[in-house]
Scaffold this motif. Structure first.
Motif, short mmCIF file in Angstrom:
data_model
loop_
_atom_site.label_atom_id
_atom_site.label_comp_id
_atom_site.label_asym_id
_atom_site.label_seq_id
_atom_site.Cartn_x
_atom_site.Cartn_y
_atom_site.Cartn_z
N ASP A 356 0.83 -1.20 0.00
CA ASP A 356 0.00 0.00 0.00
C ASP A 356 0.87 1.25 0.00
O ASP A 356 1.90 1.30 0.66
N ASP A 358 -0.24 4.41 1.09
CA ASP A 358 -1.09 5.37 1.79
C ASP A 358 -2.44 5.58 1.10
O ASP A 358 -2.96 6.68 1.03
N LEU A 359 -2.98 4.52 0.54
CA LEU A 359 -4.28 4.65 -0.11
C LEU A 359 -5.25 3.54 0.28
O LEU A 359 -6.28 3.39 -0.37
N SER A 360 -4.94 2.79 1.33
CA SER A 360 -5.80 1.63 1.59
C SER A 360 -7.28 1.95 1.74
O SER A 360 -8.11 1.17 1.27
N PRO A 361 -7.66 3.11 2.33
CA PRO A 361 -9.11 3.37 2.40
C PRO A 361 -9.74 3.54 1.01
O PRO A 361 -10.92 3.29 0.84
N SER A 362 -8.96 3.96 0.04
CA SER A 362 -9.50 4.17 -1.31
C SER A 362 -9.39 2.92 -2.17
O SER A 362 -10.23 2.67 -3.03
N GLN A 378 2.83 -1.43 4.45
CA GLN A 378 2.64 -0.01 4.22
C GLN A 378 3.95 0.61 3.73
O GLN A 378 4.98 0.47 4.37
N CYS A 379 3.90 1.28 2.59
CA CYS A 379 5.14 1.79 1.98
C CYS A 379 5.16 3.30 1.82
O CYS A 379 6.13 3.85 1.27
N GLY A 380 4.10 3.99 2.24
CA GLY A 380 4.09 5.44 2.03
C GLY A 380 4.00 5.79 0.56
O GLY A 380 3.84 4.92 -0.30
N ILE A 381 4.09 7.09 0.30
CA ILE A 381 3.88 7.59 -1.07
C ILE A 381 5.19 7.45 -1.85
O ILE A 381 5.95 8.39 -2.04
N GLU A 383 5.87 5.31 -5.01
CA GLU A 383 5.37 4.36 -5.99
C GLU A 383 6.45 3.72 -6.85
O GLU A 383 6.31 2.55 -7.24
N PHE A 408 -0.96 6.08 -10.73
CA PHE A 408 0.32 5.87 -10.04
C PHE A 408 0.87 4.48 -10.33
O PHE A 408 2.07 4.29 -10.47
N ASP A 441 -11.62 14.15 -8.95
CA ASP A 441 -10.22 14.53 -8.82
C ASP A 441 -9.66 15.22 -10.07
O ASP A 441 -8.64 15.89 -10.00
N HIS A 445 -5.76 12.73 -12.38
CA HIS A 445 -6.05 11.45 -11.72
C HIS A 445 -6.81 10.47 -12.59
O HIS A 445 -7.11 9.37 -12.15
#
Lengths: 638, 638
Positions: A356, A358-362, A378-381, A383, A408, A441, A445
């Motif tokens: 992920d 930082d997009l898991s909720p999406s 979790q890898c942060g932003i 990509e 992304f 967006d 996007h």
């Protein structure tokens, strides 16, 4: 004489040291002979990294015997242009025979390629595009951890390429994941292609690694005792470690030493002969290599690389009805969590890693995180790094899933996905919010180019399911299917299609499913536009025009039988919320031309960058609503 | 009441401070109303960055009067999702009226988009894909320096996105280019989309900026006096400066403050009304905004963004004959140096910047560097940053050329080039070593997908010249033509084509040039394969088969007249060293299907990833040598 593997040794005996020193001479001779025989290659880096190569291949738990196994140490040579040096080191350890490598370097048809490839045993990652090696190393380390194997990963790099941003991303992920089994080595020779590192781009190498939390150790990159000691100590304090190996470009290469010109150029005579003689060799080996290059066939690949085959249960599909309406991204999320749970920490099952940014909720991987916490990364932003990490993790024995916004996952990280494909990595890429189905967006996007991006490579399978039922089944198919597979889903809640809810329906890659029959023409709809196309067909029927509707969920694969059948109606209308020139419609149109199928074709799709807006408004603006599609068909048939 | 621009002020009077504070309240009310009216958007970041927005737009030499001029200060909001906050700040300074922004945020058809776009005055770069803003800032700064304008560039960023590797690349280029006029501001609120920055991905922000040589200053990001003082001091010590602005996400947003949920979500009631009231506003403005959103048309764009039109002399083409054989990359290098020299530091002429990523000896920009030293920008191996930098430099009044290996220029940096296109930046991208014409570097370096990549966007022009003469003319055409233009050339020395050497020949975008006439079929050849196709045609003629040969140099543009004429022969064979499904042949095939032109088409191209080898061997392996092409044509006609 092959060198012995000295796995894990911190201190060398005199015999071991002498053998290594002798091999360093021989390997320099061999690598220079390869470059000279090919009249092309990169001798400078091959010579400066030579002791690093020999030390790492000596220290690592990686031998000709276990090189094709999954659970062992991994070695990544990120500066893949130093290939001649790598091959020469592999010769010393018995991975490949000298008689193959010397004549066949960079030769057409040979596996001894210009940049290293996995088909050579001892090579774990095809590199050449700089900056990706550390990410690959992080991916291997994560896979080994998930597999409960206590292995080490060694990543060798040049210094000029330290500037690539992707390396910083990978550094932070390594620290965040506490990967003290990753050991990076930098060939710190201070020279790059067009000049000194200092002239080209100043970079505080020590400071940037330290700032990201790595242990930095300097050592003499030409001293075997220092290298082995540093390798043995690395990671002991719990941190990932980088060795800054002080070297001389072209070391022991006579006139080549320290001269940027020989970064990427064969030395020619008399330099070649002088260097070989100074290293105790016989320059006559060049003539032999040239003779073999001319008069014997190129050797076959040493091994075939095939994607890892996972052993997992894929469970029972969840059934969605229109009372239990869902979005396709949500159906993916539920399915991956369901399969994850079924296999989580079950003996004999392949670990499933979900990455992920930082997009898991999406991207709907929150449920997976809940049920398989140790396999959610979790890898942060970051990509670029994650694209490569997820590829390498797949190659090293996991089901590796990265769920990400389309722009992304495949636009920002296209080259990383291309290299995953070249590596036959077999990662699973889930693109969400594709097409116009992003929400408000706006154009930056809207991933209206993912079919074109995937089509531009060779090995990817692309799945674009139409509804939650098909998404569920496609997700389970993807998780179990070896090779690089991409699943693309939108954001909106969509109608369910009864055919796909049936227990009899199985996702079949490449099949265009006919959901409606008609003789006046055919509509091929991509993914969730199928529902809308079905509505258009009903509107057309009211006007006395009866069209077939095909649901396309595998746009890269042409269902020849369906296409031929549809062409018999004379009129093919394609519908997708994708760039009109590079999507499914373009693929079908080209096929009609190539096979001279005779039907008329019209492509509906996205014709310019979009605007902010909800999906339905955007689709309408491009004539992709049911009314617009019906109208287009009527005009088309006129 | 519009705020006054306070350009360059270090200290605020009480009146100025009070006016700013009042505006901060009003802007928070307005931005929250936008988000609530749209029921979508990112209030958390809008509120935490509000004082930063108001300070920068107050401090910068950027006003509604000069916002569309070239020589001024530039402001980039890299965290473009905070758009509602940006629009609210722009309202306070009179860039846009509140009555437009409040009802039309994220509304379909409106310029007040979800992520900021240049069509709104005061916005200098379309952002939304994180990590690109600092690169854009470096590009603007380099353009202003080249134009001899002493302006400043402000780049505002979030903290969660600090992990993007491209930022590190841009930092180093800023330092290497001594751009102390670049001032970065980080909204340091410690919260990102799915949690705290610390939870998602630890990043030592201060340390990584310092490691790359920046001056780091901490300040209170909600204090106007601290912000103005820090902005005024920035750069005084000769270094680029970053302000780490300590903020609270959702600051002054009542229940929203400090809560990650409101990163990207409208608050709803009662939060909306409570917040508006606590800021001294009347929640009734929401009803008004909703009414206007429903009952009035979306406002037109405030300004049209068109690519910068350069004023340069393009000189006289160099003539190449077969005695003076050259490679197309070399012809590009000579032409760009020639045009560079003609315009270098000439009053009234547009500066020409040439960017390099440590490849000038290969991409042939060394001569330009010699004759225009101040306009040659060495950037090291940092392609993501350079792609954006070259785009922004073009948008800000230079002819901006980046010459790079194909795989790095358009595969590695695809998303950056896509955003340059969306920004209508107008940069010039020169891809060298394209197709199979790379030398022995192997598959990782073969850019066999560039036509497909360019086709996957909307605004790019793509030039693929056939010989050195056409390359020279295409280069001069590219340098003078506004908009994003890509020139793609190979590595090999190729024959010259007499037609293109003629002084009468001018490069014409979109024209397929017929070089040979025949009635039995037509070959369309891309770029340097034209010479080979001409040889095939001669071989075919010996067998009694006469084919036309068309040279295609603008594969994205279909020459309808030529195609129609060729289709009359019944047989079209396309020839290119590009992915067979995504190149010129695919484009022509689709057109034949769409227009139902009836001719049969066969596409020759690259059908899998290649191997190491010299171009001629690789071409032969894919049947792209003259014999292979002739044979394919015979089989095709059977």
């Amino acid at each position: 004489m092959a060198l012995k593997n000295l796995h894990g040794k911190a201190t060398l005996t005199d015999d071991e040291l002498n053998a290594l020193k002798a091999s360093a001479k021989q390997a320099r001779i061999n690598s220079l002979t390869m470059v000279q025989a090919a009249n092309s290659g990169h001798p400078g880096g091959a010579f400066s990294s030579m002791e690093m190569f020999l030390s790492v291949y000596g220290f690592a738990n990686l031998t000709p015997a276990n090189a094709s196994e999954i659970d062992r140490d991994y070695v990544i040579i990120s500066h893949g242009h130093t290939s001649a040096g790598v091959y020469a080191a592999l010769i010393e350890y018995g991975f490949i025979p000298a008689e193959d490598a010397l004549p066949n370097f960079r030769r057409f048809g040979s596996t001894i390629q210009g940049h290293i490839v996995r088909e050579v045993p001892g090579i774990d990652w095809d590199t050449g595009n700089l900056g990706q090696g550390l990410s690959a190393g992080v991916g291997f380390a994560l896979a080994q951890r998930a597999r409960n194997h206590d292995g080490k990963v060694f990543v060798l790099m040049g210094d000029g390429g330290q500037t690539k941003g992707q390396i910083a991303e990978a550094r932070r992920i390594a620290v965040s994941q506490k990967l003290n089994n990753v050991i990076a080595l930098i060939d710190w020779n201070k020279i790059q292609l067009s000049g000194t590192v200092e002239e080209i781009m100043h970079c505080n190498i020590r400071e940037i690694w330290e700032a990201d939390g790595w242990e930095v150790v300097e050592c003499d990159g030409h001293s075997f005792p220092e290298l082995f000691k540093a390798l043995a100590n690395a990671g002991k304090n719990g941190k990932p470690t980088v060795l800054m190996c002080k070297t001389v470009m072209g070391k022991d290469g006579g006139e080549m030493a320290g001269v940027p010109t020989y970064h990427g150029k064969a030395p020619g005579e008399p330099i070649y002969s002088n260097v070989v003689k100074s290293l105790g060799g016989d320059p006559e080996i060049l003539a032999k290599a040239l003779d073999a290059r001319k008069n014997t066939p190129a050797p076959k690949p040493y091994r075939e690389i095939t994607p890892f085959e996972a052993e997992i249960e894929t469970g029972t599909p969840i059934v969605y009805t229109n009372e239990k309406k869902s979005d396709n991204r949500g159906a993916f999320g539920k399915a991956v969590a369901d399969v994850g749970k079924l296999n989580y920490k079950v003996a004999g099952k392949t670990p499933i890693l979900v990455f992920d940014c930082d997009l898991s909720p999406s991207v709907m991987t929150g449920e997976f995180k809940k049920v398989c916490p140790d396999e959610f990364i979790q890898c942060g932003i970051q990509e670029h790094a994650v694209a490569t990490i997820s590829g390498a993790a797949a190659a090293a024995g996991t089901v590796s899933v990265w769920a990400e916004f389309g722009v992304f996952g495949i636009d920002e990280a296209y080259n990383q996905q291309r290299l995953n494909d070249i590596n036959k990595a077999g990662n699973k890429l889930v693109l969400t919010h594709v097409g116009l189905d992003v929400g408000e967006d706006g154009e930056t996007h809207q991933c209206i180019d993912y079919v074109g991006q995937a089509r531009n490579m060779f090995g990817w399978k692309l799945l674009v399911p139409a509804d939650p039922n098909q998404t569920d089944k496609a997700t389970r198919y993807m998780l179990k299917t070896p090779g690089c597979v991409c699943l693309a889903v939108g954001r909106s809640k969509v109608d369910s299609i009864p055919e796909f809810a049936s227990p009899d329906y199985k996702f079949e890659y490449g099949k265009a499913v006919k959901l409606r029959d008609g003789k006046d023409g055919a509509i091929f709809a991509l993914g969730y536009l199928t529902q809308i196309a079905l509505k258009s067909a009903e509107e057309l029927a009211k006007q006395g025009v009866n069209v077939s509707v095909y649901c396309v969920s595998s746009p890269l694969e042409i269902d020849e039988a369906a296409l031929k059948e549809a062409c018999a109606t004379g009129y093919i209308l394609t519908v997708e919320d994708h760039h009109v020139n590079t999507g499914m419609g373009a693929i079908l149109g080209l096929e009609i031309a190539r096979r001279n199928l005779g039907a008329k074709i019209k492509n509906l799709g996205v014709e310019k960058y979009g605007l902010s807006g909800v999906s339905s408004e955007l689709r309408k603006a491009f004539g992709l609503d049911s009314e617009g599609i019906a109208k287009s068909f009527i005009e088309f048939r006129k």
